[in-house]
Design a protein around this motif. Structure first.
Motif, short mmCIF file in Angstrom:
data_model
loop_
_atom_site.label_atom_id
_atom_site.label_comp_id
_atom_site.label_asym_id
_atom_site.label_seq_id
_atom_site.Cartn_x
_atom_site.Cartn_y
_atom_site.Cartn_z
N ILE A 108 28.59 3.17 79.23
CA ILE A 108 28.65 3.66 80.61
C ILE A 108 27.31 4.27 81.03
O ILE A 108 26.79 4.00 82.11
N LYS A 109 26.72 5.06 80.12
CA LYS A 109 25.45 5.71 80.45
C LYS A 109 24.33 4.68 80.63
O LYS A 109 23.43 4.88 81.45
N ILE A 110 24.37 3.59 79.85
CA ILE A 110 23.33 2.55 80.00
C ILE A 110 23.49 1.85 81.35
O ILE A 110 22.55 1.65 82.09
N LYS A 111 24.75 1.49 81.69
CA LYS A 111 25.00 0.75 82.93
C LYS A 111 24.79 1.64 84.15
O LYS A 111 24.30 1.20 85.18
N SER A 112 25.18 2.91 84.03
CA SER A 112 25.15 3.80 85.19
C SER A 112 24.79 5.21 84.75
O SER A 112 25.67 6.05 84.54
N PRO A 113 23.48 5.49 84.58
CA PRO A 113 23.06 6.77 84.00
C PRO A 113 23.58 8.00 84.73
O PRO A 113 23.75 9.06 84.13
N ALA A 114 23.86 7.87 86.04
CA ALA A 114 24.32 9.05 86.79
C ALA A 114 25.81 9.31 86.58
O ALA A 114 26.32 10.36 86.99
N SER A 115 26.52 8.37 85.98
CA SER A 115 27.97 8.53 85.82
C SER A 115 28.32 9.54 84.73
O SER A 115 27.53 9.78 83.81
N LEU A 116 29.51 10.10 84.85
CA LEU A 116 30.00 11.09 83.88
C LEU A 116 31.15 10.48 83.10
O LEU A 116 31.89 9.65 83.64
N PHE A 117 31.34 10.94 81.86
CA PHE A 117 32.42 10.38 81.04
C PHE A 117 33.15 11.48 80.27
O PHE A 117 32.55 12.41 79.74
#
Ligand SMILES: NC(=O)c1ccc[n+]([C@@H]2O[C@H](COP(=O)([O-])OP(=O)(O)OC[C@H]3O[C@@H](n4cnc5c(N)ncnc54)[C@H](OP(=O)(O)O)[C@@H]3O)[C@@H](O)[C@H]2O)c1
Length: 289
Positions: A108-117
Motif C-alpha cells: 500500500i505504501k509503495i502504491k500510495s505513499p500518502a495512504s494510511l494502514f
C-alpha cells in the motif's frame, strides 16, 4: 466521510449493517453480490470492483476469509491497489498471517505513499458482530486509528491500539491458539464421556461448575450435545488460525505441542466439516474412529 466495506461474509455482513445503522455513508463490495441486498436496502451503494471502492471511498475496510482472498481483492487491474490515490485509509480486519499483513502494508505504501494502514482483527463471533460487541485489536498508523475510533465503536465494545504492525495479528492468533486448544479439550472430553456412557447433561453440568468453567464450554458444549453445528466461527477459519499459531511457534522457536496436535485434528476432518462451526471438531474426532 465515505466508507468502503469489502467482504460481507458472516462477520462483515453484520459489521457493515452496524455502520449503516449508525448513519455511515457506505460503499460495499462482495464477490457474491447477492449478500449485499440488505445493505443496499439500507442505503449502501454496491460498486462493481474493489478498485471502484478504493476510488470512491475515503476509508476502506476489508473483512475477508484469508490472505488469498485479500490478495484477490487488492491485486489485478480491478483491485483495490489500482484505485488508491491521495490519502486513503485502509483497514484490514480479516485474520491473516502477520507476515502477510506487513507485506500488505508495504504494498500500500509503495502504491500510495500518502495512504494510511491499520490491521484490526476482531475477537468475537457472529452474535457479537451482530450486536456490535466485538473486541477490536488495532496496530499500524496511529493517525488511522484516531480516525477510525468512532467507527470501531459502532462495531465493537472494546478497542485496543497495540502499536506497530503486526502486533494485533500476533495477539489475535494467540487468542485463537488458546481458544482452539480449549475447544479440542472440550471435544475430547465429551467424546470419551459419550463412549463410556455418561449422561451428556451431567458432564455438561460438571464442566460448567468447576474452576475452569467458561462461556465457550457453555455455548459450544450445549451445541455439541444438541447436535447443532450451525456456523458461527467456521471450522476452516479455526484451522487457518491454528496453522498460523504453529508457524509462529516455529518462527519464535517455542515448543507448542498442544497447538500442533489440535491443528492436526482439525486437518483430519477438514474436507468433511470445513464449512460447519468450529465445534464440529467433536464430529471430526468421532468420525475418524
Ligand atoms: N466468524 C467468526 O466467528 C470470526 C470471528 C473472528 C474473526 N473472524 C475472521 O474474520 C474473517 C472473516 O470471517 P467470516 O466468518 O466472516 O468469513 P466468511 O463467512 O467465510 O466470509 C468470507 C468472506 O471472504 C470472501 N472471500 C473468500 N474467498 C475469496 C476470494 N478468493 N476472493 C474474494 N473474496 C473471497 C467471501 O466472499 P463470498 O461471499 O463471495 O464467498 C466473504 O465475503 C476471517 O479472517 C476470520 O478468521 C471470524
Amino acid at each position: 466521510m465515505k466508507i468502503g466495506f469489502i467482504g460481507l461474509g458472516i462477520m462483515g455482513n453484520f459489521m457493515a449493517l452496524n455502520l449503516l445503522k449508525n448513519g455511515v455513508a457506505l460503499n460495499v463490495y462482495n464477490r457474491t453480490k447477492e449478500k449485499s441486498k440488505e445493505h443496499i436496502k439500507k442505503g449502501a451503494t454496491f460498486l462493481d470492483s474493489p478498485k471502484d471502492v478504493a476510488k470512491k471511498s475515503d476509508i476502506i475496510i476489508i473483512m475477508l476469509s484469508d490472505s488469498k482472498a485479500v490478495s484477490n481483492i487488492t491485486d489485478g487491474d480491478y483491485g483495490l491497489l489500482e484505485g488508491l490515490d491521495g490519502e486513503k485509509t485502509i483497514i484490514n480486519m480479516s485474520t491473516i498471517e502477520p507476515d502477510y499483513s506487513v507485506a500488505l502494508f508495504e504494498k500500500i505504501k509503495i502504491k500510495s505513499p500518502a495512504s494510511l494502514f491499520l490491521e484490526a482483527p476482531v475477537i468475537g463471533s457472529k452474535i457479537p458482530a451482530k450486536e456490535g460487541t466485538l473486541i477490536i485489536l488495532a496496530a499500524g498508523d496511529k493517525k488511522a486509528y484516531d480516525l477510525l475510533i468512532d467507527y470501531f465503536n459502532m462495531m465493537g465494545k472494546r478497542v485496543m491500539y497495540l502499536g506497530g504492525i503486526p502486533k494485533a495479528s500476533y495477539l489475535k492468533i494467540i487468542n485463537n491458539q488458546i481458544m482452539g486448544i480449549t475447544m479440542g479439550a472440550l471435544a475430547e472430553g465429551l467424546n470419551l464421556s459419550k463412549k463410556i456412557g455418561l449422561d451428556d447433561n451431567v458432564i455438561y453440568d460438571i464442566v460448567n461448575s468447576g474452576a475452569f468453567a467458561n462461556q465457550m464450554f457453555q455455548l459450544k458444549g450445549k451445541n455439541i450435545i444438541e447436535n447443532n453445528y450451525e456456523t458461527n466461527f467456521p471450522y476452516k477459519h479455526m484451522q487457518k488460525d491454528l496453522d498460523f499459531a504453529v508457524k509462529l511457534s516455529g518462527e519464535f522457536k517455542v515448543f507448542s505441542p498442544l497447538t500442533s496436535a489440535i491443528n492436526n485434528s482439525y486437518i483430519l476432518g477438514y474436507d468433511e466439516f470445513k464449512d460447519e462451526d468450529m465445534c464440529a471438531i467433536y464430529k471430526s474426532l468421532t468420525f475418524k474412529k
